[in-house]
Motif scaffolding. Structure first.
Motif, PDB file in Angstrom:
ATOM      1  N   ILE A   1     -12.606  21.225  38.629  1.00 28.36           N
ATOM      2  CA  ILE A   1     -11.208  19.949  37.789  1.00 28.36           C
ATOM      3  C   ILE A   1     -11.725  19.165  36.364  1.00 28.36           C
ATOM      4  O   ILE A   1     -12.987  18.744  36.471  1.00 28.36           O
ATOM      5  N   HIS A   2     -11.345  19.212  35.064  1.00 25.53           N
ATOM      6  CA  HIS A   2     -11.868  19.466  34.269  1.00 25.53           C
ATOM      7  C   HIS A   2     -11.469  17.586  33.527  1.00 25.53           C
ATOM      8  O   HIS A   2      -9.595  17.665  33.956  1.00 25.53           O
ATOM      9  N   VAL A   3     -11.480  17.319  32.925  1.00 25.75           N
ATOM     10  CA  VAL A   3     -11.280  15.467  32.529  1.00 25.75           C
ATOM     11  C   VAL A   3     -11.797  15.856  31.094  1.00 25.75           C
ATOM     12  O   VAL A   3     -12.637  15.222  30.142  1.00 25.75           O
ATOM     13  N   PRO A   4     -11.439  15.727  30.175  1.00 21.69           N
ATOM     14  CA  PRO A   4     -11.568  15.706  28.422  1.00 21.69           C
ATOM     15  C   PRO A   4     -11.979  14.113  28.456  1.00 21.69           C
ATOM     16  O   PRO A   4     -10.807  13.594  28.606  1.00 21.69           O
ATOM     17  N   SER A   5     -13.618  13.909  27.664  1.00 19.05           N
ATOM     18  CA  SER A   5     -13.740  12.540  27.480  1.00 19.05           C
ATOM     19  C   SER A   5     -12.739  11.931  26.941  1.00 19.05           C
ATOM     20  O   SER A   5     -12.912  10.433  27.178  1.00 19.05           O
ATOM     21  N   VAL A   6     -11.727  12.633  25.426  1.00 17.64           N
ATOM     22  CA  VAL A   6     -11.357  11.645  25.620  1.00 17.64           C
ATOM     23  C   VAL A   6      -9.904  10.676  26.276  1.00 17.64           C
ATOM     24  O   VAL A   6      -9.255   9.522  25.758  1.00 17.64           O
ATOM     25  N   ALA A   7      -9.428  11.724  27.372  1.00 22.36           N
ATOM     26  CA  ALA A   7      -8.312  11.119  27.642  1.00 22.36           C
ATOM     27  C   ALA A   7      -8.904   9.695  28.526  1.00 22.36           C
ATOM     28  O   ALA A   7      -8.638   8.720  29.364  1.00 22.36           O
ATOM     29  N   VAL A   8     -10.109  10.071  29.064  1.00 23.37           N
ATOM     30  CA  VAL A   8     -11.497   9.375  30.145  1.00 23.37           C
ATOM     31  C   VAL A   8     -10.676   7.281  29.200  1.00 23.37           C
ATOM     32  O   VAL A   8     -10.613   6.485  29.735  1.00 23.37           O
ATOM     33  N   SER A   9     -11.104   7.363  27.863  1.00 21.31           N
ATOM     34  CA  SER A   9     -11.596   6.853  26.858  1.00 21.31           C
ATOM     35  C   SER A   9      -9.719   6.573  26.607  1.00 21.31           C
ATOM     36  O   SER A   9      -9.724   4.969  26.672  1.00 21.31           O
TER      37      SER A   9
END
Length: 115
Positions: free
Chosen positions: A36-44
């Motif tokens: 499961i991947h999450v782009p760091s910018v999505a966290v931001s």
């Protein structure tokens, strides 16, 4: 081998809001050992207050948060230009998912279709 998942900011916001449908997708993925991947910018885009986002913090511990490198950033910018949108987070999710051969989980499929 299972196809990896990629969560965009909408999926993170859904988890933060305790959306049952998103949990119903995520829990079996964890049990199956799916990547499961999450782009760091999505966290931001989703992260605002760690005192009130404990659930989201725990959720992210089970995900691979992926930094956005230069080539991905350039490809997302090009995609935004071609799609006529300014949403670099959605474009980044699309670029990363394409590179991983991943399924994008989102709460806003129309936004993803735009890019």
């Amino acid at each position: 081998m299972d196809i990896p998942y990629l969560y965009d900011a909408g999926a993170l916001i859904a988890i933060d809001n305790d959306d049952r449908r998103m949990w119903a997708r995520h829990s079996p993925a964890l049990k199956d050992g799916r990547d499961i991947h999450v782009p760091s910018v999505a966290v931001s885009q989703a992260w605002r207050d760690p005192r009130r986002q404990v659930r989201l913090g725990k959720f992210l511990a089970g995900c691979r948060v992926v930094p956005v490198g230069l080539e991905t950033a350039k490809a997302a910018g090009i995609l935004c230009g071609k799609a006529g949108t300014a949403d670099i987070v959605d474009a980044t999710a699309v670029v990363m998912a394409a590179g991983l051969g991943a399924i994008i989980w989102t709460s806003a499929p129309d936004d993803i279709r735009t890019v």
